[in-house]
Design an enzyme around this catalytic site. Structure first.
Site, PDB file in Angstrom:
ATOM      1  N   CYS A 107       0.816  -1.218   0.000  1.00  0.00           N
ATOM      2  CA  CYS A 107       0.000   0.000   0.000  1.00  0.00           C
ATOM      3  C   CYS A 107       0.852   1.272   0.000  1.00  0.00           C
ATOM      4  CB  CYS A 107      -0.948   0.000   1.206  1.00  0.00           C
ATOM      5  SG  CYS A 107      -0.154   0.271   2.815  1.00  0.00           S
ATOM      6  N   ASP A 111      12.457  -0.164  10.773  1.00  0.00           N
ATOM      7  CA  ASP A 111      13.067   1.067  10.260  1.00  0.00           C
ATOM      8  C   ASP A 111      14.096   1.622  11.234  1.00  0.00           C
ATOM      9  OD1 ASP A 111      11.750   1.164   7.811  1.00  0.00           O
ATOM     10  OD2 ASP A 111      10.032   2.233   8.637  1.00  0.00           O
ATOM     11  N   GLY A 116       1.663   4.170  24.528  1.00  0.00           N
ATOM     12  CA  GLY A 116       0.415   4.856  24.202  1.00  0.00           C
ATOM     13  C   GLY A 116       0.142   4.730  22.725  1.00  0.00           C
ATOM     14  N   THR A 124      -6.013   5.753  18.216  1.00  0.00           N
ATOM     15  CA  THR A 124      -6.909   4.829  17.533  1.00  0.00           C
ATOM     16  C   THR A 124      -8.055   5.604  16.907  1.00  0.00           C
ATOM     17  OG1 THR A 124      -6.391   3.100  19.146  1.00  0.00           O
ATOM     18  CG2 THR A 124      -8.346   2.772  17.792  1.00  0.00           C
ATOM     19  N   ASP A 175      16.042  -1.636   5.318  1.00  0.00           N
ATOM     20  CA  ASP A 175      15.222  -2.829   5.435  1.00  0.00           C
ATOM     21  C   ASP A 175      14.389  -2.992   4.164  1.00  0.00           C
ATOM     22  OD1 ASP A 175      13.607  -0.621   6.144  1.00  0.00           O
ATOM     23  OD2 ASP A 175      12.233  -1.895   7.265  1.00  0.00           O
TER      24      ASP A 175
END
Length: 342
Positions: free
Chosen positions: A23, A93, A139, A142, A240
């Site tokens: 994506c 990363d 934390g 969302t 990566d």
């Protein structure tokens, strides 16, 4: 989407058109975007930033803090495994820059309203993966979102002398990869094996699709932390392997370092080559997107014996896949295809 009255659990991947690191915005589009907003040049406040896998900043004498953020759509339907993969991918990363100490993870999670019951399992997967990386979830945020997304912001520290970036690769360095390739075709086949193309999928490879997918899942949920810790004393540069694929990430390294990259060996998960050829993913050309892939490490020739011993001692998979040259760009030259099983 599930039909009304269907009692099976909603499949996360049915809620997104693109899956995992596939994506990501393409390299050309991303480069153009960064140029348009003035973020294509080095920033003097940072050791490095835009254009690398993460940003690094000196915060004390001999100590650097690395920060990054990464999230994506589901590559698997199991919410718990989606969370584990997303956490490993995001932290990778930071590991690619040599940082892994004091790892702090802030969760990014978005789910369609009808999938909010999956939030607990996704978050449990993230928490367990971060714990395995000796980090802490501090934390997060969302939201409701039409496409499921999961990942997070990662902050970690490292001695400044161990900071790695792609621009430090040098001609004559050897290139190593710490995971086999093939996650995109493995998981793509898993998503459609029970559909109208199921028979074609089953006939494409001699191995059961579930076995191939299970191996891909095991690699995607293997953190790159052990590889980073074993390699950072020897490597000169690293990145990566994710959405741009092996060849795409090698191009980034080549461009940033002003060198050439020649790839001659492709370790792939056994069974994924045939699946890639069926789907047209380009695995044999290094173009197939990888999700939570391995580290591509540049190592001076004189250091390779010690480097290989260090990775072997840490029980880290590795393969010598190519070399850095005085040319420009990245190419795959008559590659040896190695099928990795188990």
């Amino acid at each position: 989407m599930s039909d009304a009255g269907d009692d099976r659990s909603p499949a996360l991947t049915e809620y997104a058109e693109l899956h995992g690191c596939s994506c990501k915005v393409g390299q050309a589009e991303l480069d153009s975007l960064l140029t348009d907003v003035g973020l294509s040049e080095a920033q003097e406040e940072l050791q490095f930033g835009v254009g690398e896998d993460a940003s690094a900043r000196v915060i004390a004498d001999g100590l650097s803090v690395v920060s990054t953020i990464d999230f994506f759509t589901p590559i698997i339907d199991d919410p718990y495994e989606f969370g584990r993969i997303a956490a490993c991918n995001a932290a990778s990363d930071a590991f690619a820059t040599g940082a892994g100490d004091d790892l702090t993870f802030l969760v990014v999670l978005g789910l369609p309203q009808e999938l909010t019951d999956a939030a607990t399992d996704v978050l449990c997967g993230i928490v367990d993966a971060v714990d395995d990386m000796e980090g802490v979830v501090a934390g997060g945020h969302t939201i409701m979102n039409p496409w499921p997304i999961a990942g997070g912001s990662v902050i970690a520290t490292t001695p400044s002398e161990h900071v790695l970036q792609t621009s430090d690769a040098s001609p004559s360095d050897r290139l190593y990869l710490t995971k086999p390739l093939g996650t995109q075709p493995a998981m793509g086949a898993l998503r459609v094996r029970d559909g109208e193309f199921g028979e074609t999928i089953a006939e494409t490879t001699a191995r059961p699709v579930q076995d191939i997918a299970d191996e891909a899942l095991a690699w995607m949920t293997t953190p790159n932390r052990d590889a980073m810790l074993a390699a950072r004393e020897y490597a000169t540069a690293a990145t990566d392997i994710t959405g741009f694929g092996l060849l795409g990430q090698a191009r980034v390294l080549a461009e940033n370092a002003g060198v050439g990259v020649e790839l001659t060996h492709l370790p792939i998960i056994d069974g994924t080559l045939e699946l890639s050829q069926l789907f047209g993913y380009g695995l044999e050309d290094g173009e197939s997107a990888e999700t939570s892939g391995g580290l591509l490490l540049a190592v001076p020739d004189r250091q390779t014996d010690a480097f290989e011993s260090s990775l072997s001692d840490a029980n880290v998979f590795y393969r010598h896949v190519g070399r850095v040259t005085t040319d420009s760009g990245a190419t795959i030259v008559d590659p040896t295809i190695e099928r990795v099983h188990g």
